[in-house]
Design a protein around this motif. Structure first.
Motif, PDB file in Angstrom:
ATOM      1  N   ARG A 134      -3.070  30.551  13.872  1.00 39.78           N
ATOM      2  CA  ARG A 134      -2.725  31.878  13.363  1.00 39.78           C
ATOM      3  C   ARG A 134      -2.439  31.829  11.860  1.00 39.78           C
ATOM      4  NH1 ARG A 134       0.798  32.020  17.848  1.00 39.78           N
ATOM      5  NH2 ARG A 134       2.599  32.117  16.440  1.00 39.78           N
ATOM      6  N   GLU A 135      -1.695  30.812  11.433  1.00 39.34           N
ATOM      7  CA  GLU A 135      -1.361  30.719  10.015  1.00 39.34           C
ATOM      8  C   GLU A 135      -2.617  30.492   9.175  1.00 39.34           C
ATOM      9  OE1 GLU A 135       0.917  30.436   6.441  1.00 39.34           O
ATOM     10  OE2 GLU A 135       1.098  31.467   8.361  1.00 39.34           O
ATOM     11  N   LEU A 136      -3.513  29.645   9.651  1.00 36.78           N
ATOM     12  CA  LEU A 136      -4.733  29.356   8.905  1.00 36.78           C
ATOM     13  C   LEU A 136      -5.605  30.602   8.775  1.00 36.78           C
ATOM     14  CD1 LEU A 136      -5.987  26.866   7.566  1.00 36.78           C
ATOM     15  CD2 LEU A 136      -7.212  26.409   9.686  1.00 36.78           C
ATOM     16  N   LEU A 137      -5.810  31.310   9.880  1.00 37.53           N
ATOM     17  CA  LEU A 137      -6.617  32.530   9.839  1.00 37.53           C
ATOM     18  C   LEU A 137      -5.933  33.628   9.026  1.00 37.53           C
ATOM     19  CD1 LEU A 137      -7.838  32.626  13.550  1.00 37.53           C
ATOM     20  CD2 LEU A 137      -9.206  32.047  11.540  1.00 37.53           C
ATOM     21  N   ALA A 138      -4.601  33.665   9.073  1.00 36.87           N
ATOM     22  CA  ALA A 138      -3.872  34.667   8.301  1.00 36.87           C
ATOM     23  C   ALA A 138      -3.983  34.408   6.804  1.00 36.87           C
ATOM     24  CB  ALA A 138      -2.398  34.691   8.719  1.00 36.87           C
ATOM     25  N   LEU A 139      -3.990  33.139   6.395  1.00 41.62           N
ATOM     26  CA  LEU A 139      -4.135  32.821   4.975  1.00 41.62           C
ATOM     27  C   LEU A 139      -5.488  33.299   4.452  1.00 41.62           C
ATOM     28  CD1 LEU A 139      -2.534  29.253   4.798  1.00 41.62           C
ATOM     29  CD2 LEU A 139      -1.646  31.345   3.759  1.00 41.62           C
ATOM     30  N   VAL A 140      -6.496  33.297   5.338  1.00 44.42           N
ATOM     31  CA  VAL A 140      -7.809  33.817   4.947  1.00 44.42           C
ATOM     32  C   VAL A 140      -7.825  35.342   5.035  1.00 44.42           C
ATOM     33  CG1 VAL A 140     -10.265  33.869   5.526  1.00 44.42           C
ATOM     34  CG2 VAL A 140      -9.012  31.728   5.677  1.00 44.42           C
TER      35      VAL A 140
END
Length: 211
Positions: A134-140
């Motif tokens: 979730r954090e990785l996709l949210a950073l994008v």
């Protein structure tokens, strides 16, 4: 005997006014983005305000470590990420009133579209992912960072980000397919991954390399 004249130390700190001006510049340039980062990751707007304050308190204390230009934003994301981790580890159950206030704020910040049930399905799939995905996709999707910028925030290599993001997207696609299969009355024509907005935002997950 008169004391010898004081020689300036070669690495003296800048004058207080210069230091304050630099901090104010960093704060003005990055406050909105760091607040948005915190709001999207907390249930209570007061918690987001606390994260913002703690992040910039750290920046003030470590002002000499804050890099110049756009790199300052990435440095602040990294600090905010650690502040949030500490917040979540020590988080207590919030009162019903505070939870309701946070929900109202998130609803007010959301960009609504006509996707209806599709957006609900995407949100359910996203929430079912591991926190790291979730954090990785949210950073994008939320912060609009590219691979190199994400690598700076997470403290890893650009190649590691590329691999982790590829895997996260695959897990998201599988989760989306499972939620759609379980949801009653969903359309046979599922929203494709490259067109699916993340929950509570109008930003879209890039299908390819965002760089």
């Amino acid at each position: 005997m008169p004391s010898p004249s004081r020689r300036p130390h070669p690495r003296e700190s800048p004058p207080p006014d210069d230091r304050r001006r630099r901090f104010e510049d960093v704060y003005a340039a990055n406050r909105a983005r760091i607040l948005g980062y915190a709001l999207r990751r907390t249930d209570d707007p007061q918690d987001a305000a606390d994260v913002l304050a703690e992040t910039f308190l750290t920046a003030w204390r470590r002002l000499d470590d804050v890099p110049p230009g756009d790199q300052a934003r990435l440095w602040l994301y990294g600090v905010a990420r650690r502040v949030l981790a500490n917040h979540h580890r020590g988080e207590r159950r919030r009162s019903a009133l505070a939870a309701d206030l946070g929900s109202r704020l998130r609803d007010g910040l959301a960009v609504h579209d006509t996707s209806g049930d599709d957006l609900t399905v995407v949100g359910a799939a996203f929430r079912g992912l591991p926190e790291s995905d979730r954090e990785l996709l949210a950073l994008v999707g939320w912060e609009g960072l590219d691979h190199g910028e994400i690598a700076t925030v997470l403290g890893c290599s650009r190649n590691a980000v590329r691999i982790r993001l590829h895997r996260a997207r695959r897990r998201f696609a599988r989760a989306l397919a499972r939620v759609e299969a379980d949801a009653p009355g969903t359309s046979a024509h599922a929203t494709p991954l490259h067109a699916a907005p993340l929950p509570a935002t109008g930003r879209r997950i890039p299908n390819g390399d965002p760089t």
